[in-house]
Design an enzyme around this catalytic site. Structure first.
Site, PDB file in Angstrom:
ATOM      1  N   ASP A  12       0.723  -0.855   0.061  1.00 38.13           N
ATOM      2  CA  ASP A  12      -0.266  -0.065  -0.275  1.00 38.13           C
ATOM      3  C   ASP A  12       0.939   1.737  -0.198  1.00 38.13           C
ATOM      4  OD1 ASP A  12      -1.771   2.253   1.028  1.00 38.13           O
ATOM      5  OD2 ASP A  12      -3.225   0.171   1.353  1.00 38.13           O
ATOM      6  N   ASN A  36      -4.025   6.939   1.112  1.00 41.48           N
ATOM      7  CA  ASN A  36      -5.453   7.208   1.330  1.00 41.48           C
ATOM      8  C   ASN A  36      -5.724   6.289   2.493  1.00 41.48           C
ATOM      9  OD1 ASN A  36      -8.007   8.359   1.402  1.00 41.48           O
ATOM     10  ND2 ASN A  36      -8.656   6.472   0.471  1.00 41.48           N
ATOM     11  N   LEU A  40      -8.013   3.980  -6.739  1.00 42.28           N
ATOM     12  CA  LEU A  40      -8.866   5.879  -5.893  1.00 42.28           C
ATOM     13  C   LEU A  40     -10.027   4.662  -6.029  1.00 42.28           C
ATOM     14  CD1 LEU A  40      -6.054   8.015  -7.912  1.00 42.28           C
ATOM     15  CD2 LEU A  40      -5.961   6.923  -5.436  1.00 42.28           C
ATOM     16  N   SER A  65     -17.140  -2.951  -8.937  1.00 43.82           N
ATOM     17  CA  SER A  65     -18.341  -2.823  -8.062  1.00 43.82           C
ATOM     18  C   SER A  65     -19.257  -2.382  -8.613  1.00 43.82           C
ATOM     19  CB  SER A  65     -18.167  -0.794  -7.767  1.00 43.82           C
ATOM     20  OG  SER A  65     -19.042   0.189  -7.680  1.00 43.82           O
ATOM     21  N   TYR A 114     -13.805   6.629 -12.843  1.00 43.65           N
ATOM     22  CA  TYR A 114     -13.721   5.691 -11.925  1.00 43.65           C
ATOM     23  C   TYR A 114     -14.682   4.752 -11.735  1.00 43.65           C
ATOM     24  CZ  TYR A 114     -14.556   2.999  -7.690  1.00 43.65           C
ATOM     25  OH  TYR A 114     -14.562   1.919  -7.114  1.00 43.65           O
ATOM     26  N   LYS A 117     -13.247   0.553 -13.273  1.00 38.98           N
ATOM     27  CA  LYS A 117     -13.691  -0.840 -12.667  1.00 38.98           C
ATOM     28  C   LYS A 117     -14.482  -1.733 -14.509  1.00 38.98           C
ATOM     29  CE  LYS A 117     -13.030  -0.693  -8.742  1.00 38.98           C
ATOM     30  NZ  LYS A 117     -12.019  -0.706  -7.475  1.00 38.98           N
ATOM     31  N   ASN A 176     -22.469  -1.108  -0.953  1.00 39.04           N
ATOM     32  CA  ASN A 176     -22.658  -0.347  -0.389  1.00 39.04           C
ATOM     33  C   ASN A 176     -21.823  -0.034   0.611  1.00 39.04           C
ATOM     34  OD1 ASN A 176     -24.024   1.223  -2.779  1.00 39.04           O
ATOM     35  ND2 ASN A 176     -23.548   2.650  -1.698  1.00 39.04           N
ATOM     36  N   LEU A 194     -22.875   9.082   2.367  1.00 43.04           N
ATOM     37  CA  LEU A 194     -23.274   8.850   3.209  1.00 43.04           C
ATOM     38  C   LEU A 194     -23.617   8.549   4.400  1.00 43.04           C
ATOM     39  CD1 LEU A 194     -26.605   9.671   3.375  1.00 43.04           C
ATOM     40  CD2 LEU A 194     -27.260   7.446   3.247  1.00 43.04           C
ATOM     41  N   PHE A 230     -29.701  14.276  -0.722  1.00 46.50           N
ATOM     42  CA  PHE A 230     -29.382  14.485  -2.523  1.00 46.50           C
ATOM     43  C   PHE A 230     -31.223  14.424  -3.172  1.00 46.50           C
ATOM     44  CE2 PHE A 230     -25.042  14.954  -1.573  1.00 46.50           C
ATOM     45  CZ  PHE A 230     -24.768  15.253  -1.428  1.00 46.50           C
ATOM     46  N   ARG A 279     -28.046  14.663  -6.598  1.00 47.13           N
ATOM     47  CA  ARG A 279     -26.530  14.797  -6.803  1.00 47.13           C
ATOM     48  C   ARG A 279     -26.916  14.411  -8.551  1.00 47.13           C
ATOM     49  NH1 ARG A 279     -22.111  12.007  -2.812  1.00 47.13           N
ATOM     50  NH2 ARG A 279     -23.710   9.953  -4.351  1.00 47.13           N
TER      51      ARG A 279
HETATM   52  P1  NAD Z   1      -9.269   3.236   0.335  1.00 44.14           P
HETATM   53  O1  NAD Z   1      -8.810   4.224  -0.492  1.00 44.14           O
HETATM   54  O2  NAD Z   1      -9.913   3.212   1.715  1.00 44.14           O
HETATM   55  O3  NAD Z   1      -7.977   1.875   0.633  1.00 44.14           O
HETATM   56  C1  NAD Z   1      -7.786   1.706  -1.269  1.00 44.14           C
HETATM   57  C2  NAD Z   1      -6.140   1.374  -0.029  1.00 44.14           C
HETATM   58  O4  NAD Z   1      -5.150   1.205  -1.335  1.00 44.14           O
HETATM   59  C3  NAD Z   1      -5.284   2.749   0.343  1.00 44.14           C
HETATM   60  O5  NAD Z   1      -4.735   2.557   1.374  1.00 44.14           O
HETATM   61  C4  NAD Z   1      -4.669   3.454  -0.443  1.00 44.14           C
HETATM   62  O6  NAD Z   1      -3.728   4.268  -0.335  1.00 44.14           O
HETATM   63  C5  NAD Z   1      -4.309   2.846  -1.625  1.00 44.14           C
HETATM   64  N1  NAD Z   1      -3.859   2.794  -2.990  1.00 44.14           N
HETATM   65  C6  NAD Z   1      -4.197   3.537  -3.866  1.00 44.14           C
HETATM   66  N2  NAD Z   1      -3.435   3.925  -4.903  1.00 44.14           N
HETATM   67  C7  NAD Z   1      -2.725   2.876  -5.230  1.00 44.14           C
HETATM   68  C8  NAD Z   1      -1.444   2.682  -5.324  1.00 44.14           C
HETATM   69  N3  NAD Z   1      -1.007   1.957  -6.926  1.00 44.14           N
HETATM   70  N4  NAD Z   1      -0.498   1.578  -4.799  1.00 44.14           N
HETATM   71  C9  NAD Z   1      -0.719   1.575  -3.805  1.00 44.14           C
HETATM   72  N5  NAD Z   1      -1.799   1.951  -2.735  1.00 44.14           N
HETATM   73  C10 NAD Z   1      -2.804   2.385  -3.125  1.00 44.14           C
HETATM   74  O7  NAD Z   1     -10.336   2.110  -0.433  1.00 44.14           O
HETATM   75  P2  NAD Z   1     -11.362   0.860   0.133  1.00 44.14           P
HETATM   76  O8  NAD Z   1     -12.752   2.312   0.420  1.00 44.14           O
HETATM   77  O9  NAD Z   1     -11.121   0.100   1.226  1.00 44.14           O
HETATM   78  O10 NAD Z   1     -11.892   0.835  -1.161  1.00 44.14           O
HETATM   79  C11 NAD Z   1     -11.237  -0.764  -1.796  1.00 44.14           C
HETATM   80  C12 NAD Z   1     -11.618  -0.671  -2.974  1.00 44.14           C
HETATM   81  O11 NAD Z   1     -12.811  -1.616  -2.996  1.00 44.14           O
HETATM   82  C13 NAD Z   1     -10.715  -0.585  -4.166  1.00 44.14           C
HETATM   83  O12 NAD Z   1     -10.849  -0.928  -5.059  1.00 44.14           O
HETATM   84  C14 NAD Z   1     -12.490   0.624  -4.598  1.00 44.14           C
HETATM   85  O13 NAD Z   1     -12.682   1.064  -5.617  1.00 44.14           O
HETATM   86  C15 NAD Z   1     -12.968  -0.269  -4.578  1.00 44.14           C
HETATM   87  N6  NAD Z   1     -14.559  -0.281  -3.980  1.00 44.14           N
HETATM   88  C16 NAD Z   1     -14.777   0.597  -3.001  1.00 44.14           C
HETATM   89  C17 NAD Z   1     -16.052   0.796  -2.277  1.00 44.14           C
HETATM   90  C18 NAD Z   1     -16.616   1.577  -1.744  1.00 44.14           C
HETATM   91  O14 NAD Z   1     -17.890   2.271  -1.086  1.00 44.14           O
HETATM   92  N7  NAD Z   1     -14.925   2.027  -0.240  1.00 44.14           N
HETATM   93  C19 NAD Z   1     -17.127   0.441  -3.005  1.00 44.14           C
HETATM   94  C20 NAD Z   1     -17.013  -0.913  -4.228  1.00 44.14           C
HETATM   95  C21 NAD Z   1     -15.621  -0.950  -4.606  1.00 44.14           C
HETATM   96  N1  UDP Z   2     -26.309  11.283  -0.004  1.00 44.62           N
HETATM   97  C1  UDP Z   2     -26.957  12.029   0.365  1.00 44.62           C
HETATM   98  N2  UDP Z   2     -26.283  12.732   0.446  1.00 44.62           N
HETATM   99  C2  UDP Z   2     -24.789  12.308   1.626  1.00 44.62           C
HETATM  100  C3  UDP Z   2     -24.219  11.388   0.317  1.00 44.62           C
HETATM  101  C4  UDP Z   2     -24.705  10.635   0.193  1.00 44.62           C
HETATM  102  O1  UDP Z   2     -28.396  12.419  -0.240  1.00 44.62           O
HETATM  103  O2  UDP Z   2     -24.041  13.610   1.580  1.00 44.62           O
HETATM  104  C5  UDP Z   2     -27.772  10.265  -0.929  1.00 44.62           C
HETATM  105  C6  UDP Z   2     -27.086   9.515  -2.002  1.00 44.62           C
HETATM  106  O3  UDP Z   2     -27.645  10.777  -3.533  1.00 44.62           O
HETATM  107  C7  UDP Z   2     -27.054   8.571  -2.964  1.00 44.62           C
HETATM  108  C8  UDP Z   2     -27.171   7.220  -1.444  1.00 44.62           C
HETATM  109  O4  UDP Z   2     -26.908   8.510  -0.148  1.00 44.62           O
HETATM  110  O5  UDP Z   2     -28.687   7.956  -3.077  1.00 44.62           O
HETATM  111  C9  UDP Z   2     -25.752   6.563  -0.958  1.00 44.62           C
HETATM  112  O6  UDP Z   2     -24.967   7.769  -1.735  1.00 44.62           O
HETATM  113  P1  UDP Z   2     -23.590   7.818  -1.715  1.00 44.62           P
HETATM  114  O7  UDP Z   2     -22.110   9.167  -1.723  1.00 44.62           O
HETATM  115  O8  UDP Z   2     -22.980   6.391  -0.076  1.00 44.62           O
HETATM  116  O9  UDP Z   2     -23.103   5.570  -2.746  1.00 44.62           O
HETATM  117  P2  UDP Z   2     -23.068   6.044  -3.516  1.00 44.62           P
HETATM  118  O10 UDP Z   2     -23.499   6.625  -4.571  1.00 44.62           O
HETATM  119  O11 UDP Z   2     -22.026   5.393  -4.802  1.00 44.62           O
HETATM  120  O12 UDP Z   2     -24.064   4.021  -4.014  1.00 44.62           O
END
Ligand code: NAD
Ligand code: UDP
Length: 331
Positions: free
Chosen positions: A31, A35, A83, A124, A148, A152, A178, A199, A217, A289
């Site tokens: 890592d 972030n 990211l 995702s 983003y 994916k 989520n 959220l 939103f 949004r």
């Molecule tokens: P996060 O930002 O908390 O974790 C990601 C980690 O990856 C961080 O620790 C960051 O420092 C590291 N990182 C980023 N780019 C890097 C690189 N080039 N080299 C080494 N390290 C790097 O995010 P998260 O919520 O834990 O998400 C993890 C994965 O799941 C991501 O790929 C994200 O896109 C995916 N995902 C997250 C969500 C969500 O809502 N959290 C939903 C769907 C998919």
């Molecule tokens: N949302 C909201 N206010 C906020 C953040 C999110 O009303 O400050 C709503 C957003 O419009 C969505 C839901 O909450 O309907 C989940 O949003 P989030 O950004 O957590 O996830 P995603 O939209 O990526 O599924």
């Protein structure tokens, strides 16, 4: 198994490292901490009572990744590093495409070169676009509205093509809904930089008094109360999904939704949070949004049938654990 966890210091990665260690696997984390914080690694070790190996490296660096794969005998890779801020990806598309896609290519190439057969990828629900709910793995993917989401889609495609060309490679694409909540210890959780986009962390920071009020939103969607509906899943359940996916990995490409199969509206989540924690969360309704869809929830039956995985924690536990982390978090 000895597993390379990229992004293991992050939100979902840290919980998954704990689950892997508890299941008896060994963990190497790569890592760059762009972030996340180094302390998350100490917390993982504290919770699991086991050590991990940590490298602060950028996983887009193919030379360093090659050295890493030469120095360790990995049996699998779980690729979380990426990211993930949707809005930022519109402002910085090149950064997002570079980081998220190049990392996937570099790691896939290293797996093929070094004979590492198991690859689990963090995808995702965003790849479904504005499809009809519930989202099923077999659906044709619709365009996402941001770089983003496209990163994916492209990463899924790269891994699918790689698995076709290299029949020994076993790839699992996990489409998360989520993720919310935190480890019940409150030691690890979601700690976004700056003002949260999502959220649950926003609600938790309003409850803490860090932010004044939630902006909801839109309340004119065709949903139960007009607010957006999402499939919130406890990060502990999500973490377990990775352990189960790893246990079942077989050659080819396998896609699983990791969600609960239940939709919760914004207002339902706010009220659940208030009730679970005995707090008030002031809010106001503001316009929709850009880029949001009305409803997003999973058909989660495939993961249950094939992996024996099912989310067990409900919305109250999600709200309680999110608050437990936020109220103790010094950030
Ligand atoms: P996060 O930002 O908390 O974790 C990601 C980690 O990856 C961080 O620790 C960051 O420092 C590291 N990182 C980023 N780019 C890097 C690189 N080039 N080299 C080494 N390290 C790097 O995010 P998260 O919520 O834990 O998400 C993890 C994965 O799941 C991501 O790929 C994200 O896109 C995916 N995902 C997250 C969500 C969500 O809502 N959290 C939903 C769907 C998919
Ligand atoms: N949302 C909201 N206010 C906020 C953040 C999110 O009303 O400050 C709503 C957003 O419009 C969505 C839901 O909450 O309907 C989940 O949003 P989030 O950004 O957590 O996830 P995603 O939209 O990526 O599924």
């Amino acid at each position: 198994m000895n597993i390379l966890v990229t992004g293991g210091a992050g939100y979902i990665g840290s919980h998954t490292c704990v689950a892997l260690l508890k299941a008896g696997h060994s963990v190497v984390i790569a890592d760059n901490l762009c972030n996340s914080k180094r302390e998350a690694v100490d917390r993982i070790e504290e919770i699991a009572g086991k050590k991990v190996i940590f490298y602060k490296i950028n996983v887009t660096d193919s030379a360093l990744i090659d050295i890493l794969f030469s120095n360790h005998q990995f049996e699998g890779v779980i690729h979380f590093a990426g990211l993930k801020a949707v809005g930022e990806s519109v402002e910085k598309p090149i950064d997002y495409y570079y980081n998220n896609i190049v990392s996937t290519m570099v790691l896939t190439q290293a797996c093929v070169k070094h004979g590492v057969a198991k690859f689990v990828f963090s995808s995702s629900a965003t790849v479904y676009g504005d499809n009809q709910v519930p989202f099923v793995e077999t659906m044709k993917l619709l365009p996402t509205t941001n770089p983003y989401g496209e990163s994916k889609v492209m990463s899924e495609r790269i891994l699918t093509d790689a698995a076709t060309a290299h029949p020994d490679l076993a790839v699992t694409l996990l489409r998360y809904f989520n993720p919310v909540g935190a480890h019940p210890s409150g030691l690890i959780g979601e700690a976004p930089n700056g003002i949260p986009n999502n959220l649950m962390p926003y609600v938790a920071q309003v409850a803490k008094g860090k932010l004044e009020k939630l902006r909801v939103f839109g309340n004119d969607y065709g949903t139960i109360d007009g607010t957006g509906v999402r499939d919130y899943i406890h990060v502990m359940d999500l973490a377990q999904g990775h352990v189960d996916a790893l246990d079942h990995l077989a050659p080819g490409v396998h896609i699983y939704n990791l969600g609960t199969g239940r939709g919760t509206s914004v207002l339902e989540l706010v009220h659940a949070f208030e009730e679970a924690n005995g707090l008030k969360v002031p809010f106001e309704i503001v316009p929709r949004r850009a880029g949001d869809i009305a409803s997003c929830y999973a058909d989660a039956s495939k993961a249950e049938q094939e992996l024996g995985w099912k989310a067990s924690r409900g919305i109250v536990e999600m709200c309680r654990d999110s608050w437990n982390f936020e109220k103790n978090f010094k950030g």
